[in-house]
Design a protein around this motif. Sequence first.
Motif, PDB file in Angstrom:
ATOM      1  N   VAL A 197      68.792  77.673 106.711  1.00 29.80           N
ATOM      2  CA  VAL A 197      68.480  78.849 107.511  1.00 29.80           C
ATOM      3  C   VAL A 197      68.220  79.983 106.524  1.00 29.80           C
ATOM      4  CG1 VAL A 197      69.222  80.416 109.327  1.00 29.80           C
ATOM      5  CG2 VAL A 197      69.971  78.024 109.366  1.00 29.80           C
ATOM      6  N   GLU A 199      67.176  83.339 106.231  1.00 28.31           N
ATOM      7  CA  GLU A 199      66.940  84.590 106.958  1.00 28.31           C
ATOM      8  C   GLU A 199      66.069  85.559 106.166  1.00 28.31           C
ATOM      9  OE1 GLU A 199      69.415  88.128 109.291  1.00 28.31           O
ATOM     10  OE2 GLU A 199      70.488  86.443 108.389  1.00 28.31           O
ATOM     11  N   ILE A 222      64.266  76.733 108.458  1.00 23.85           N
ATOM     12  CA  ILE A 222      63.937  77.733 109.471  1.00 23.85           C
ATOM     13  C   ILE A 222      63.857  79.061 108.737  1.00 23.85           C
ATOM     14  CG2 ILE A 222      64.718  78.956 111.526  1.00 23.85           C
ATOM     15  CD1 ILE A 222      65.957  76.434 112.541  1.00 23.85           C
ATOM     16  N   ASP A 223      62.673  79.623 108.700  1.00 21.18           N
ATOM     17  CA  ASP A 223      62.402  80.788 107.863  1.00 21.18           C
ATOM     18  C   ASP A 223      62.434  82.082 108.672  1.00 21.18           C
ATOM     19  OD1 ASP A 223      61.568  82.038 105.391  1.00 21.18           O
ATOM     20  OD2 ASP A 223      59.596  82.278 106.291  1.00 21.18           O
ATOM     21  N   CYS A 225      64.835  83.665 110.147  1.00 19.69           N
ATOM     22  CA  CYS A 225      65.632  83.606 111.374  1.00 19.69           C
ATOM     23  C   CYS A 225      67.060  84.079 111.093  1.00 19.69           C
ATOM     24  CB  CYS A 225      65.659  82.165 111.900  1.00 19.69           C
ATOM     25  SG  CYS A 225      66.633  81.933 113.400  1.00 19.69           S
ATOM     26  N   LYS A 227      70.926  84.101 110.764  1.00 19.84           N
ATOM     27  CA  LYS A 227      71.694  82.909 110.404  1.00 19.84           C
ATOM     28  C   LYS A 227      72.379  82.245 111.597  1.00 19.84           C
ATOM     29  CE  LYS A 227      73.342  85.334 106.878  1.00 19.84           C
ATOM     30  NZ  LYS A 227      72.188  86.081 106.329  1.00 19.84           N
ATOM     31  N   GLU A 229      71.776  82.321 114.802  1.00 18.52           N
ATOM     32  CA  GLU A 229      70.831  81.681 115.721  1.00 18.52           C
ATOM     33  C   GLU A 229      70.205  80.441 115.081  1.00 18.52           C
ATOM     34  OE1 GLU A 229      66.988  82.909 118.513  1.00 18.52           O
ATOM     35  OE2 GLU A 229      68.062  84.418 117.348  1.00 18.52           O
ATOM     36  N   GLY A 230      69.863  80.540 113.798  1.00 17.73           N
ATOM     37  CA  GLY A 230      69.248  79.411 113.101  1.00 17.73           C
ATOM     38  C   GLY A 230      70.177  78.216 112.997  1.00 17.73           C
TER      39      GLY A 230
END
Length: 335
Positions: A197, A199, A222-223, A225, A227, A229-230
Amino acid sequence: MNAHSWSEVLPPALRSILMRLPERMLDELEEVRVREERPLEVSTMGEFHFVTKDGTVTDKPDTAYRPNREDSLQLLDYVTNHSLYTMEEELRRGFITVAGGHRIGLAGRTVLTQGRVSHLRDITGFNLRIAREVAGIADEIIPQLLDFAHRTIYSTLVVSPPQHGKTTMLRDMARAVSSGCWNHPQAVWKALKVGIVDERSEIAGCMKGVPSYNLGYRTDVIDGCPKAEGLMMFIRSMSPDVLVVDEFGREEDYDAMQEAIHAGVRMIASVHGSDVEDILRRPGLASLLDEGGFSRIVVLRRTSRQWQRKVYDGKLRALQPGLVSKIRGGGGCHV
């Protein structure tokens, strides 16, 4: 990746000056500070220098190049990709991440909306923090993180002050775990699925979703985003074995990490701190340790061109004497 890709974000005048620096200094640069009408400054290996118009370093600020208003405007135009208005969230946070994972901190006048910072204007200070990939720097530490009973790694917390290598270490840990580089003769299991993740877009340095760095063969990112939520997105949809986050600390981050650990996912995470005593002063982190959330703690500290690393278990007992080595990688294993 171009070793000096960070220079591509600079306008021609500043790039021309900085690229005249000695090659070794260019290879070791950590920060470039551009302050309007004040001396141009660079830092490398914990030391700072001013830079003259002809690209030589000096300790005399009066002889250094002083970026003017045009330099500031051009630099802001370059780092926002000629579209300042599309960077509202970044301007609110005070930094912009560019290709390669390099981060540009911003200083200027804040604009408040209902008492909260909405964005920055009159930006006259820039701090370009240069990200680097050093494959193999985790090689000596990985064997201390192995959970042989479950054929995986222990959840690990990486602790260091700013600019002492947390993100670089996390990046190489992800590469090792995702490539099965266990560096131990009895670790015979295969590579694990890793989820990052990212962020602030610093670990992977993604461009249009594709990492700029070698993160191993089984890594998903996941870029940009948040932390918490990711982490939940990964757990719900990507079935990771290991999750990686950088510089967590908000209450929702702790809650998400607890949920991930309770779901059987191992964590690699980093926080700012000088030593293990520092992390115990944070209630949320101390609670995670008390509950067994992290079974390994790695403390990093850099002095000049050396890097000291200490490994502790979840009860803060030292597992390994301080490793001291030059700041360079071992090349990383290949499978």
